[in-house]
Design a protein around this motif. Structure first.
Motif, PDB file in Angstrom:
ATOM      1  N   ASP A  83       0.807  -1.220   0.000  1.00  0.00           N
ATOM      2  CA  ASP A  83       0.000   0.000   0.000  1.00  0.00           C
ATOM      3  C   ASP A  83       0.841   1.270   0.000  1.00  0.00           C
ATOM      4  OD1 ASP A  83      -2.330  -1.480   0.047  1.00  0.00           O
ATOM      5  OD2 ASP A  83      -2.375  -1.571   2.235  1.00  0.00           O
ATOM      6  N   SER A  84       2.139   1.125  -0.076  1.00  0.00           N
ATOM      7  CA  SER A  84       3.007   2.299   0.002  1.00  0.00           C
ATOM      8  C   SER A  84       4.219   2.059  -0.888  1.00  0.00           C
ATOM      9  CB  SER A  84       3.445   2.523   1.452  1.00  0.00           C
ATOM     10  OG  SER A  84       4.238   1.430   1.892  1.00  0.00           O
ATOM     11  N   TYR A  85       5.288   2.802  -0.622  1.00  0.00           N
ATOM     12  CA  TYR A  85       6.503   2.644  -1.408  1.00  0.00           C
ATOM     13  C   TYR A  85       7.450   1.611  -0.794  1.00  0.00           C
ATOM     14  CZ  TYR A  85       5.007   6.781  -3.939  1.00  0.00           C
ATOM     15  OH  TYR A  85       4.285   7.664  -4.699  1.00  0.00           O
ATOM     16  N   GLU A  86       6.953   0.808   0.134  1.00  0.00           N
ATOM     17  CA  GLU A  86       7.779  -0.217   0.754  1.00  0.00           C
ATOM     18  C   GLU A  86       8.170  -1.278  -0.279  1.00  0.00           C
ATOM     19  OE1 GLU A  86       8.906   0.102   3.634  1.00  0.00           O
ATOM     20  OE2 GLU A  86       7.571   1.454   4.695  1.00  0.00           O
ATOM     21  N   LYS A 107       2.618 -18.487   5.259  1.00  0.00           N
ATOM     22  CA  LYS A 107       1.950 -17.191   5.227  1.00  0.00           C
ATOM     23  C   LYS A 107       2.978 -16.075   5.231  1.00  0.00           C
ATOM     24  CE  LYS A 107      -1.468 -14.432   7.723  1.00  0.00           C
ATOM     25  NZ  LYS A 107      -2.361 -14.358   8.924  1.00  0.00           N
ATOM     26  N   LEU A 108       2.720 -15.060   4.393  1.00  0.00           N
ATOM     27  CA  LEU A 108       3.612 -13.904   4.387  1.00  0.00           C
ATOM     28  C   LEU A 108       3.551 -13.188   5.731  1.00  0.00           C
ATOM     29  CD1 LEU A 108       2.951 -12.384   0.862  1.00  0.00           C
ATOM     30  CD2 LEU A 108       5.075 -13.442   1.639  1.00  0.00           C
ATOM     31  N   PRO A 109       4.693 -12.802   6.269  1.00  0.00           N
ATOM     32  CA  PRO A 109       4.683 -12.092   7.552  1.00  0.00           C
ATOM     33  C   PRO A 109       4.219 -10.657   7.380  1.00  0.00           C
ATOM     34  CG  PRO A 109       6.900 -12.170   6.673  1.00  0.00           C
ATOM     35  CD  PRO A 109       6.045 -12.992   5.736  1.00  0.00           C
ATOM     36  N   ASN A 110       3.913 -10.028   8.489  1.00  0.00           N
ATOM     37  CA  ASN A 110       3.640  -8.599   8.476  1.00  0.00           C
ATOM     38  C   ASN A 110       4.983  -7.897   8.369  1.00  0.00           C
ATOM     39  OD1 ASN A 110       2.744  -6.029   8.757  1.00  0.00           O
ATOM     40  ND2 ASN A 110       2.015  -6.241  10.859  1.00  0.00           N
ATOM     41  N   LEU A 111       5.279  -7.430   7.148  1.00  0.00           N
ATOM     42  CA  LEU A 111       6.636  -6.977   6.870  1.00  0.00           C
ATOM     43  C   LEU A 111       6.996  -5.684   7.580  1.00  0.00           C
ATOM     44  CD1 LEU A 111       6.916  -7.776   3.067  1.00  0.00           C
ATOM     45  CD2 LEU A 111       7.474  -9.193   5.015  1.00  0.00           C
ATOM     46  N   TRP A 112       6.002  -4.827   7.826  1.00  0.00           N
ATOM     47  CA  TRP A 112       6.333  -3.530   8.377  1.00  0.00           C
ATOM     48  C   TRP A 112       5.393  -3.217   9.520  1.00  0.00           C
ATOM     49  CZ3 TRP A 112       5.426  -4.509   3.243  1.00  0.00           C
ATOM     50  CH2 TRP A 112       6.582  -4.797   2.505  1.00  0.00           C
TER      51      TRP A 112
END
Length: 207
Positions: free
Chosen positions: A46-49, A202-207
């Motif tokens: 949802d961002s520039y991450e 499952k993909l982790p919560n990256l940020w």
């Protein structure tokens, strides 16, 4: 007229969406050089991450699975300690600590093997192949649905062979398959993504 307006709106979504992918990275070129064929699912944020990826790759008779997850939360400790540092020192430390966010995906500390049983990996590959991924077309080829999704997510798939790297981008394919069912291309990306979701951690919560 309504169909024409709908098509124009969808095309705007599609072409603006092309900025959502991080494009061809050193990681893509690595697999093009050293594997026979590779399928990469890129997950938009949802961002520039930086984006995470899931990867399945075939070389000879071997099928292997990988992930790229650009996770480094240690900068948050530094960020919360601003009051303990001179302003310039804190700023320079933080800016260097977060440089990884601007780097393209590559074979580095964020790239890891996903340990899946070899027979299972081969089955996943065969199940994906049933959708004929190299024959799929993305949204720019068929603006057909009259129900427009606003501010929805994207599905991004990269198909890599020795000869080419092909990127397919779909805008809200789950929504459009529900609203306007029957499109084989949307069904393909939905089915392939679900196989990745089912068989990869499952993909982790990256940020």
């Amino acid at each position: 007229m309504k169909i024409l307006a709908t098509s124009i709106l969808l095309l705007i979504c599609i072409y603006s969406c092309r900025g959502q992918t991080k494009g061809i990275t050193p990681m893509h070129k690595f697999f093009q050089k050293y594997a026979d064929s590779t399928i990469i699912i890129e997950y938009d944020t949802d961002s520039y991450e930086p984006h995470p990826y899931r990867i399945i790759s075939r070389a000879g008779k071997s099928v292997n699975t990988f992930s790229y997850e650009p996770i480094d939360n240690s900068w948050k400790t530094l960020s919360s300690s601003k009051k303990n540092f001179p302003t310039q020192l804190w700023y320079e430390l933080l800016s260097r600590k977060t440089l990884y966010k601007n780097r393209q995906a590559d074979i580095n500390i964020f790239f890891n093997l996903v340990e899946i049983n070899p027979d299972t990996s081969l089955r996943i590959w065969k199940d994906i192949s049933k959708f004929k991924p190299w024959q799929l077309l993305d949204d720019k080829s068929y603006p057909e649905c009259s129900n427009i999704a606003i501010d929805a997510g994207y599905s991004i798939m990269h198909l890599i062979t020795k000869k080419e790297i092909k990127t397919l981008i779909y805008y809200a394919p789950y929504y459009y398959e529900e609203q306007c069912p029957g499109n084989k291309n949307r069904q393909g990306i939905v089915g392939i993504e679900r196989l990745f979701e089912k068989n990869f951690p499952k993909l982790p919560n990256l940020w």
